[in-house]
Design an enzyme around this catalytic site. Structure first.
Site, PDB file in Angstrom:
ATOM      1  N   ARG A 163      37.096  35.910  54.859  1.00  0.00           N
ATOM      2  CA  ARG A 163      37.647  35.030  53.874  1.00  0.00           C
ATOM      3  C   ARG A 163      37.907  33.535  54.341  1.00  0.00           C
ATOM      4  O   ARG A 163      37.212  32.625  54.015  1.00  0.00           O
ATOM      5  CB  ARG A 163      39.003  35.398  53.290  1.00  0.00           C
ATOM      6  CG  ARG A 163      39.638  34.401  52.370  1.00  0.00           C
ATOM      7  CD  ARG A 163      39.325  34.615  51.309  1.00  0.00           C
ATOM      8  NE  ARG A 163      39.840  33.407  50.266  1.00  0.00           N
ATOM      9  CZ  ARG A 163      38.883  32.522  49.401  1.00  0.00           C
ATOM     10  NH1 ARG A 163      37.763  33.085  49.016  1.00  0.00           N
ATOM     11  NH2 ARG A 163      39.432  31.521  48.661  1.00  0.00           N
ATOM     12  N   ASP A 170      51.636  37.414  50.419  1.00  0.00           N
ATOM     13  CA  ASP A 170      51.107  38.329  51.328  1.00  0.00           C
ATOM     14  C   ASP A 170      51.960  39.332  51.443  1.00  0.00           C
ATOM     15  O   ASP A 170      51.686  40.518  52.062  1.00  0.00           O
ATOM     16  CB  ASP A 170      50.754  37.700  52.655  1.00  0.00           C
ATOM     17  CG  ASP A 170      49.190  36.920  52.501  1.00  0.00           C
ATOM     18  OD1 ASP A 170      48.694  37.166  51.414  1.00  0.00           O
ATOM     19  OD2 ASP A 170      49.291  36.021  53.306  1.00  0.00           O
ATOM     20  N   PRO A 223      38.589  30.903  44.012  1.00  0.00           N
ATOM     21  CA  PRO A 223      37.769  29.969  43.754  1.00  0.00           C
ATOM     22  C   PRO A 223      37.760  29.122  45.134  1.00  0.00           C
ATOM     23  O   PRO A 223      39.062  28.888  45.643  1.00  0.00           O
ATOM     24  CB  PRO A 223      38.049  29.205  42.729  1.00  0.00           C
ATOM     25  CG  PRO A 223      39.434  29.765  42.142  1.00  0.00           C
ATOM     26  CD  PRO A 223      39.594  31.079  42.836  1.00  0.00           C
ATOM     27  N   ILE A 224      36.626  28.196  45.279  1.00  0.00           N
ATOM     28  CA  ILE A 224      37.154  27.142  46.520  1.00  0.00           C
ATOM     29  C   ILE A 224      36.800  25.729  45.840  1.00  0.00           C
ATOM     30  O   ILE A 224      36.392  24.911  46.702  1.00  0.00           O
ATOM     31  CB  ILE A 224      36.107  27.594  47.532  1.00  0.00           C
ATOM     32  CG1 ILE A 224      34.779  27.661  47.223  1.00  0.00           C
ATOM     33  CG2 ILE A 224      36.698  28.646  48.625  1.00  0.00           C
ATOM     34  CD1 ILE A 224      33.731  27.620  48.585  1.00  0.00           C
ATOM     35  N   ASP A 225      37.221  25.586  44.563  1.00  0.00           N
ATOM     36  CA  ASP A 225      36.672  24.388  43.938  1.00  0.00           C
ATOM     37  C   ASP A 225      37.440  23.038  44.501  1.00  0.00           C
ATOM     38  O   ASP A 225      36.970  22.132  44.630  1.00  0.00           O
ATOM     39  CB  ASP A 225      36.994  24.416  42.458  1.00  0.00           C
ATOM     40  CG  ASP A 225      38.365  24.781  42.207  1.00  0.00           C
ATOM     41  OD1 ASP A 225      38.828  26.092  42.698  1.00  0.00           O
ATOM     42  OD2 ASP A 225      39.175  24.157  41.426  1.00  0.00           O
ATOM     43  N   GLN A 226      38.644  23.373  45.069  1.00  0.00           N
ATOM     44  CA  GLN A 226      39.571  22.299  45.477  1.00  0.00           C
ATOM     45  C   GLN A 226      39.091  21.959  46.977  1.00  0.00           C
ATOM     46  O   GLN A 226      39.075  20.685  47.229  1.00  0.00           O
ATOM     47  CB  GLN A 226      41.146  22.732  45.689  1.00  0.00           C
ATOM     48  CG  GLN A 226      41.642  23.106  44.436  1.00  0.00           C
ATOM     49  CD  GLN A 226      41.392  22.024  43.262  1.00  0.00           C
ATOM     50  OE1 GLN A 226      41.979  20.724  43.583  1.00  0.00           O
ATOM     51  NE2 GLN A 226      40.956  22.106  42.020  1.00  0.00           N
ATOM     52  N   ARG A 269      42.206  44.169  59.828  1.00  0.00           N
ATOM     53  CA  ARG A 269      42.188  42.672  59.856  1.00  0.00           C
ATOM     54  C   ARG A 269      43.173  41.803  60.233  1.00  0.00           C
ATOM     55  O   ARG A 269      43.153  40.775  60.518  1.00  0.00           O
ATOM     56  CB  ARG A 269      41.444  42.372  58.476  1.00  0.00           C
ATOM     57  CG  ARG A 269      40.180  43.035  58.295  1.00  0.00           C
ATOM     58  CD  ARG A 269      39.473  42.444  56.980  1.00  0.00           C
ATOM     59  NE  ARG A 269      39.977  40.926  56.696  1.00  0.00           N
ATOM     60  CZ  ARG A 269      40.196  40.193  55.765  1.00  0.00           C
ATOM     61  NH1 ARG A 269      40.336  40.955  54.527  1.00  0.00           N
ATOM     62  NH2 ARG A 269      40.638  38.990  55.780  1.00  0.00           N
TER      63      ARG A 269
HETATM   64  C1  UD1 Z   1      45.626  31.595  51.919  1.00  0.00           C
HETATM   65  C2  UD1 Z   1      45.800  32.782  53.184  1.00  0.00           C
HETATM   66  C3  UD1 Z   1      46.223  34.293  52.224  1.00  0.00           C
HETATM   67  C4  UD1 Z   1      47.356  33.907  51.346  1.00  0.00           C
HETATM   68  C5  UD1 Z   1      47.054  32.726  50.565  1.00  0.00           C
HETATM   69  C6  UD1 Z   1      48.246  32.253  49.716  1.00  0.00           C
HETATM   70  C7  UD1 Z   1      44.489  32.407  54.981  1.00  0.00           C
HETATM   71  C8  UD1 Z   1      43.231  32.781  55.669  1.00  0.00           C
HETATM   72  N1  UD1 Z   1      44.656  33.409  53.795  1.00  0.00           N
HETATM   73  O1  UD1 Z   1      44.489  32.153  51.241  1.00  0.00           O
HETATM   74  O2  UD1 Z   1      46.536  35.312  53.095  1.00  0.00           O
HETATM   75  O3  UD1 Z   1      47.793  34.886  50.534  1.00  0.00           O
HETATM   76  O4  UD1 Z   1      46.756  31.560  51.301  1.00  0.00           O
HETATM   77  O5  UD1 Z   1      49.413  32.086  50.538  1.00  0.00           O
HETATM   78  O6  UD1 Z   1      45.346  31.642  55.377  1.00  0.00           O
HETATM   79  N2  UD1 Z   1      42.662  28.253  44.448  1.00  0.00           N
HETATM   80  C9  UD1 Z   1      41.951  27.611  43.374  1.00  0.00           C
HETATM   81  N3  UD1 Z   1      41.191  26.599  44.287  1.00  0.00           N
HETATM   82  C10 UD1 Z   1      40.602  26.501  45.276  1.00  0.00           C
HETATM   83  C11 UD1 Z   1      41.812  27.223  46.325  1.00  0.00           C
HETATM   84  C12 UD1 Z   1      42.666  28.017  45.503  1.00  0.00           C
HETATM   85  O7  UD1 Z   1      42.316  27.733  42.227  1.00  0.00           O
HETATM   86  O8  UD1 Z   1      39.790  25.881  45.774  1.00  0.00           O
HETATM   87  C13 UD1 Z   1      43.912  29.027  43.877  1.00  0.00           C
HETATM   88  C14 UD1 Z   1      43.652  30.582  44.569  1.00  0.00           C
HETATM   89  O9  UD1 Z   1      42.851  31.228  43.539  1.00  0.00           O
HETATM   90  C15 UD1 Z   1      45.050  30.944  44.318  1.00  0.00           C
HETATM   91  C16 UD1 Z   1      45.871  29.573  44.645  1.00  0.00           C
HETATM   92  O10 UD1 Z   1      45.064  28.815  44.455  1.00  0.00           O
HETATM   93  O11 UD1 Z   1      45.664  31.313  43.087  1.00  0.00           O
HETATM   94  C17 UD1 Z   1      46.277  29.846  46.348  1.00  0.00           C
HETATM   95  O12 UD1 Z   1      45.073  29.880  47.017  1.00  0.00           O
HETATM   96  P1  UD1 Z   1      45.111  29.483  48.451  1.00  0.00           P
HETATM   97  O13 UD1 Z   1      46.498  29.029  48.823  1.00  0.00           O
HETATM   98  O14 UD1 Z   1      44.055  28.458  48.731  1.00  0.00           O
HETATM   99  O15 UD1 Z   1      44.712  30.939  49.335  1.00  0.00           O
HETATM  100  P2  UD1 Z   1      43.791  31.056  50.588  1.00  0.00           P
HETATM  101  O16 UD1 Z   1      43.776  29.821  51.432  1.00  0.00           O
HETATM  102  O17 UD1 Z   1      42.636  31.658  49.923  1.00  0.00           O
END
Ligand code: UD1
Length: 415
Positions: A92, A304, A122-125, A396
């Site tokens: 990830r 988590d 998603p990674i839109d942000q 992991r």
């Molecule tokens: C990181 C952690 C993961 C943890 C999560 C929330 C790492 C490698 N992983 O994951 O263990 O569960 O933080 O604490 O550090 N979102 C969007 N668009 C985006 C990015 C996120 O809509 O571009 C949403 C996600 O779907 C989710 C929320 O924002 O609902 C939080 O996600 P995010 O904090 O980005 O999680 P990760 O960085 O993937």
């Protein structure tokens, strides 16, 4: 297929020493790409995600040496080569390659991230932030292509509080021209850890730990030595396992402040906790009260940890409600707990858990934290052997899990 076997029922007793944080390590390793000379990371956890990340950096031309819990990364010969497939798809956190390569080379071609896909993530942000800094972003053939003639500082408001997007933007902005402001930034301790490393490399970042982070770009960054913060998620899992088995465990080498939300919930349940400077002693009780738990962004209760917490909530004498406000459907482990006799109903983003003893069963971990839930559940079972498959997910994120639990008196082994 490798399995974890647990003959549960024994109260965990003794001391467990917690390793460095996975979610820091997988950001700090790619952050080293931004330096021109060697970065040394201490307190590195021994995890498959870390091993994959170190291979990935080697594929980009870095020289990586690992000895015990130390990693030396010499990124001086590193190149930005397209990496659409292979190891990037296994993690990830390979998304941090985007920000780091963009910051160093102004371009990156990286396969879309894999890892724990317990729901669409998603990674839109991240993309919105890169574009605000002047990059052009496109997705072609399962890979993200990012290119910028010049990265320029900008103001970015994150629509959702995202750990990954906050760190990725810090990485990209550290060497951009001018000042970047991230508004509505995430505040997790791992973000502070990444900023601490970047500042030791010569970056100018302030405001981490608040919702506004200010990054003044610099022309170049240099090597440094940095010790990774302790893994609060592993620590929380051992706290939960100690309570669930009615044990008495000193969880050592941690920052107790990072565990305040979980400590507070454990006290509400009826667990006794003694706080030390770098340790928490968790003393279980025979009877636990039901509680409501809301998983939120930091400093709230960590998403988590919600899955192992769910296993602990099966041990109370009433009905608890566990709601995840970070991920809407992170409950793939629930049907597995139900196979073990748990009485859990899912309603929207909540699990409603009625306390009941668990029994041994053959179950499957569908992601990393689901695996932690099943291990905690298996440890509570008083007769029979719980068989857990999907061990590769657990590896992991949990450093020496079997050795640590066996050291606390659990009967757990791999087969
Ligand atoms: C990181 C952690 C993961 C943890 C999560 C929330 C790492 C490698 N992983 O994951 O263990 O569960 O933080 O604490 O550090 N979102 C969007 N668009 C985006 C990015 C996120 O809509 O571009 C949403 C996600 O779907 C989710 C929320 O924002 O609902 C939080 O996600 P995010 O904090 O980005 O999680 P990760 O960085 O993937």
């Amino acid at each position: 297929m490798e399995k974890l076997l647990i003959a549960g029922g024994a109260p965990l007793r003794g001391t467990v020493t917690i390793s460095g944080a996975k979610n820091s390590a997988v950001a700090l390793i790619p952050a080293a790409i931004l330096a021109e000379s060697t970065v040394i990371l201490d307190n590195l956890p021994d995890l498959s995600d870390v091993a994959i990340y170190s291979e990935l950096l080697t594929e980009f031309g870095a020289v990586v040496e690992r000895q015990a819990d130390q990693m030396k990364i010499d990124p001086s010969a590193l190149r930005s080569v397209p990496m659409p497939n292979g190891n990037v798809k296994k993690l990830r956190a390979s998304y941090y390659l985007m920000g780091a390569l963009l910051g160093r080379f102004g371009e990156a071609v990286v396969g879309l991230p894999g890892g724990c896909n317990f729901e669409p993530r998603p990674i839109d942000q991240h993309i919105k932030g890169f574009e605000a800094l002047g990059a052009q972003v496109s997705i072609e053939g399962g890979a993200i292509h990012i290119r910028a003639k010049e990265l320029r500082g900008a103001k970015v408001y994150l629509d959702v509080v995202s750990v990954g997007a906050t760190i990725n933007l810090m990485l990209a902005a550290a060497r951009a021209k001018g000042v970047t402001i991230i508004e509505n930034a995430a505040k997790e301790p791992e973000i502070i850890d990444v900023a601490t490393l970047l500042n030791s490399m010569g970056a100018r970042i302030i405001g981490v730990g608040t919702e506004t982070i200010r990054i003044e770009g610099v022309d170049s960054l240099h090597g440094c030595r940095h010790s990774i913060i302790p893994d609060r998620i592993q620590a929380g899992t051992y706290m939960i396992a100690a309570a669930a088995t009615r044990g008495d465990v000193l969880v050592d080498n941690i920052i107790p402040k990072h565990l305040e939300a979980i400590t507070a919930k454990m006290l509400e349940l009826g667990v006794r906790i003694e706080e030390h400077d770098e340790a928490l002693r968790v003393i279980g009780s025979e009877v636990y009260e039901p509680v409501d738990v809301k998983a939120l962004v930091y400093p709230g209760f960590a998403t988590d940890i919600q899955s192992p917490m769910c296993s602990l909530l099966t041990q109370t004498r009433g009905t608890s409600v566990l709601t995840d406000y970070v991920f809407s459907s992170r409950f793939k482990y629930v049907p597995e707990l139900v196979r073990m006799g748990a009485k859990i109903k899912l309603e929207g983003r909540s699990a409603i858990i009625e306390g009941s003893p668990l029994r041994a069963a053959a179950v499957r971990a569908t992601d990393l934290r689901a695996g932690a839930a099943l291990v905690v559940a298996g440890l509570t079972v008083k007769s029979g052997i719980t068989e857990i498959t999907g061990v590769e997910y657990i590896d992991r994120g949990y450093d020496r899990l079997v050795e640590n639990l066996a050291g606390l008196g659990a009967e757990i082994w791999r087969a």
